[in-house]
Structures are given as C-alpha cells and as structure tokens.
Write a protein that holds these residues in place. Structure first.
Motif, PDB file in Angstrom:
ATOM      1  N   HIS A  55      -1.856   5.155  12.011  1.00 14.45           N
ATOM      2  CA  HIS A  55      -1.428   5.576  13.344  1.00 14.45           C
ATOM      3  C   HIS A  55      -2.510   5.312  14.382  1.00 14.45           C
ATOM      4  N   ARG A  56      -2.058   5.273  15.608  1.00 10.76           N
ATOM      5  CA  ARG A  56      -2.929   5.134  16.766  1.00 10.76           C
ATOM      6  C   ARG A  56      -2.588   6.285  17.697  1.00 10.76           C
ATOM      7  N   THR A  57      -3.604   6.980  18.163  1.00 10.34           N
ATOM      8  CA  THR A  57      -3.393   8.131  19.038  1.00 10.34           C
ATOM      9  C   THR A  57      -3.096   7.658  20.459  1.00 10.34           C
ATOM     10  N   GLU A  58      -2.044   8.226  21.037  1.00 11.79           N
ATOM     11  CA  GLU A  58      -1.673   7.955  22.425  1.00 11.79           C
ATOM     12  C   GLU A  58      -1.516   9.301  23.127  1.00 11.79           C
ATOM     13  N   GLY A  59      -2.593   9.816  23.662  1.00 13.83           N
ATOM     14  CA  GLY A  59      -2.532  11.139  24.284  1.00 13.83           C
ATOM     15  C   GLY A  59      -2.257  12.196  23.237  1.00 13.83           C
ATOM     16  N   LYS A  60      -1.130  12.888  23.381  1.00 12.26           N
ATOM     17  CA  LYS A  60      -0.760  13.939  22.424  1.00 12.26           C
ATOM     18  C   LYS A  60       0.164  13.438  21.323  1.00 12.26           C
ATOM     19  N   THR A  61       0.502  12.163  21.356  1.00 13.65           N
ATOM     20  CA  THR A  61       1.419  11.620  20.345  1.00 13.65           C
ATOM     21  C   THR A  61       0.730  10.542  19.530  1.00 13.65           C
ATOM     22  N   TYR A  62       1.392  10.159  18.450  1.00 17.27           N
ATOM     23  CA  TYR A  62       0.905   9.094  17.587  1.00 17.27           C
ATOM     24  C   TYR A  62       1.914   7.960  17.556  1.00 17.27           C
ATOM     25  N   GLU A  63       1.376   6.766  17.556  1.00 12.27           N
ATOM     26  CA  GLU A  63       2.199   5.588  17.319  1.00 12.27           C
ATOM     27  C   GLU A  63       1.878   5.138  15.897  1.00 12.27           C
ATOM     28  N   TYR A  64       2.911   5.007  15.081  1.00 17.78           N
ATOM     29  CA  TYR A  64       2.744   4.675  13.672  1.00 17.78           C
ATOM     30  C   TYR A  64       3.027   3.207  13.432  1.00 17.78           C
ATOM     31  N   TYR A  65       2.385   2.662  12.411  1.00 14.07           N
ATOM     32  CA  TYR A  65       2.594   1.268  12.039  1.00 14.07           C
ATOM     33  C   TYR A  65       2.396   1.118  10.531  1.00 14.07           C
ATOM     34  N   PRO A  66       3.082   0.165   9.916  1.00 10.59           N
ATOM     35  CA  PRO A  66       2.943  -0.035   8.467  1.00 10.59           C
ATOM     36  C   PRO A  66       1.580  -0.640   8.126  1.00 10.59           C
ATOM     37  N   LEU A  67       0.984  -0.173   7.045  1.00 10.12           N
ATOM     38  CA  LEU A  67      -0.261  -0.749   6.544  1.00 10.12           C
ATOM     39  C   LEU A  67       0.010  -1.749   5.423  1.00 10.12           C
ATOM     40  N   ILE A  68       1.219  -1.726   4.911  1.00 11.92           N
ATOM     41  CA  ILE A  68       1.624  -2.640   3.849  1.00 11.92           C
ATOM     42  C   ILE A  68       2.887  -3.355   4.310  1.00 11.92           C
ATOM     43  N   THR A  69       2.973  -4.621   4.002  1.00 12.08           N
ATOM     44  CA  THR A  69       4.150  -5.373   4.434  1.00 12.08           C
ATOM     45  C   THR A  69       5.340  -5.064   3.532  1.00 12.08           C
ATOM     46  N   LYS A  70       6.504  -5.302   4.076  1.00 14.38           N
ATOM     47  CA  LYS A  70       7.731  -5.120   3.302  1.00 14.38           C
ATOM     48  C   LYS A  70       7.720  -6.061   2.094  1.00 14.38           C
ATOM     49  N   LYS A  71       7.233  -7.266   2.293  1.00 15.29           N
ATOM     50  CA  LYS A  71       7.189  -8.259   1.207  1.00 15.29           C
ATOM     51  C   LYS A  71       6.270  -7.777   0.083  1.00 15.29           C
ATOM     52  N   ALA A  72       5.097  -7.232   0.416  1.00 20.31           N
ATOM     53  CA  ALA A  72       4.164  -6.737  -0.602  1.00 20.31           C
ATOM     54  C   ALA A  72       4.767  -5.563  -1.365  1.00 20.31           C
ATOM     55  N   TYR A  73       5.435  -4.655  -0.643  1.00 20.12           N
ATOM     56  CA  TYR A  73       6.053  -3.518  -1.333  1.00 20.12           C
ATOM     57  C   TYR A  73       7.191  -3.984  -2.231  1.00 20.12           C
ATOM     58  N   ARG A  74       8.010  -4.885  -1.718  1.00 17.74           N
ATOM     59  CA  ARG A  74       9.133  -5.406  -2.504  1.00 17.74           C
ATOM     60  C   ARG A  74       8.635  -6.049  -3.793  1.00 17.74           C
ATOM     61  N   LYS A  75       7.548  -6.819  -3.704  1.00 20.27           N
ATOM     62  CA  LYS A  75       6.995  -7.476  -4.889  1.00 20.27           C
ATOM     63  C   LYS A  75       6.510  -6.442  -5.910  1.00 20.27           C
ATOM     64  N   ALA A  76       5.775  -5.437  -5.449  1.00 20.75           N
ATOM     65  CA  ALA A  76       5.265  -4.396  -6.350  1.00 20.75           C
ATOM     66  C   ALA A  76       6.410  -3.578  -6.937  1.00 20.75           C
ATOM     67  N   PHE A  77       7.378  -3.220  -6.090  1.00 22.56           N
ATOM     68  CA  PHE A  77       8.524  -2.433  -6.540  1.00 22.56           C
ATOM     69  C   PHE A  77       9.315  -3.202  -7.584  1.00 22.56           C
ATOM     70  N   PHE A  78       9.577  -4.469  -7.300  1.00 23.95           N
ATOM     71  CA  PHE A  78      10.380  -5.255  -8.219  1.00 23.95           C
ATOM     72  C   PHE A  78       9.656  -5.481  -9.541  1.00 23.95           C
ATOM     73  N   SER A  79       8.345  -5.692  -9.498  1.00 25.15           N
ATOM     74  CA  SER A  79       7.580  -5.860 -10.739  1.00 25.15           C
ATOM     75  C   SER A  79       7.708  -4.620 -11.611  1.00 25.15           C
ATOM     76  N   HIS A  80       7.588  -3.464 -10.993  1.00 26.52           N
ATOM     77  CA  HIS A  80       7.730  -2.186 -11.711  1.00 26.52           C
ATOM     78  C   HIS A  80       9.160  -2.042 -12.258  1.00 26.52           C
ATOM     79  N   PHE A  81      10.138  -2.319 -11.411  1.00 26.08           N
ATOM     80  CA  PHE A  81      11.549  -2.234 -11.781  1.00 26.08           C
ATOM     81  C   PHE A  81      11.860  -3.189 -12.934  1.00 26.08           C
ATOM     82  N   PHE A  82      11.404  -4.423 -12.812  1.00 25.49           N
ATOM     83  CA  PHE A  82      11.645  -5.456 -13.812  1.00 25.49           C
ATOM     84  C   PHE A  82      11.055  -5.048 -15.158  1.00 25.49           C
ATOM     85  N   LYS A  83       9.843  -4.519 -15.129  1.00 23.81           N
ATOM     86  CA  LYS A  83       9.179  -4.078 -16.366  1.00 23.81           C
ATOM     87  C   LYS A  83       9.930  -2.912 -16.999  1.00 23.81           C
TER      88      LYS A  83
END
Length: 125
Positions: A55-83
């Motif tokens: 996240h990045r602080t903007e006054g009293k609020t936070y702006e959130y952003y992904p630290l991991i790409t959808k592609k990286a998560y999909r690859k890890a998830f699928f490897s686990h699922f496949f196994k």
C-alpha cells in the motif's frame, strides 16, 4: 507461495484488474450483495501480511496494489493443484480434460492445435 482463500482470491482478482485501488474502489467492482467496508479492509490487511498486497499512504487512506502478478500466482496455484489432484501426471490431467469435461470437438481440436504449436517450437530450438 501461500494459497488464497476464496474471499482473498476474489479481492485479488479485482485488484489485479484495477492495478491500484482504494477499498471503496474494490467494493464497487464486487458483485451484489456487496461486502461491508470493514470486511474488505480486513481481507486486504491479511493479503498484506501474506505478501500479496502493498500500500501507499494517501492522507488518511491507503491505495493498495498487488505485489505478485496474476500470472505468477496462477503458475504457483496450478503447480500445487496439478501435484495434489493429478499426482504430477500429464496423462491423468489430459485424460481428465479430454474425457471428463465433455469437451466439444472444436475445443479438443483447439487443444490439439496449441499442443502442436508447442511441439513445433521445441523442435525448432
């Protein structure tokens, strides 16, 4: 990589689509019935602790952003699922899709085309 709960994944899907967002922006993208602001905020904080979101602080609020790409998560998830569900067997996996999913002829031909393209790429290396 840690796996996501269904609720966490739903939030991550929206955050991947939005790229950067405040909690209210994520809620706006979710289907009805909309979850409470505090619910989404709590899930976001859990995702931060798991290392999926920053996240990045903007006054009293936070702006959130992904630290991991959808592609990286999909690859890890699928490897686990496949196994776990196919014992790392491509034969079992292919059989499941070809037989158990009742694919149309067009879908099977499309899979065959994709596989053939990959075979040709590997042969040309």
């Amino acid at each position: 990589m840690k796996t996501l709960t269904k609720a966490e994944e739903q939030i991550m899907q929206k955050l991947w689509d939005l790229k950067r967002a405040h909690v209210k922006d994520i809620i706006a993208e979710l289907p009805r019935p909309k979850p409470a602001y505090n619910t989404v905020s709590t899930i976001i904080r859990i995702l931060e602790k798991k290392g999926f979101v920053g996240h990045r602080t903007e006054g009293k609020t936070y702006e959130y952003y992904p630290l991991i790409t959808k592609k990286a998560y999909r690859k890890a998830f699928f490897s686990h699922f496949f196994k776990n569900y196919f014992s790392n067997s491509y034969r079992s996996f292919t059989s499941f899709f070809a037989k158990d999913q009742d694919l149309s002829l067009e879908e099977l031909e499309e899979m065959q085309r994709i596989i053939q393209e990959e075979i040709e790429k590997k042969n040309n290396l």
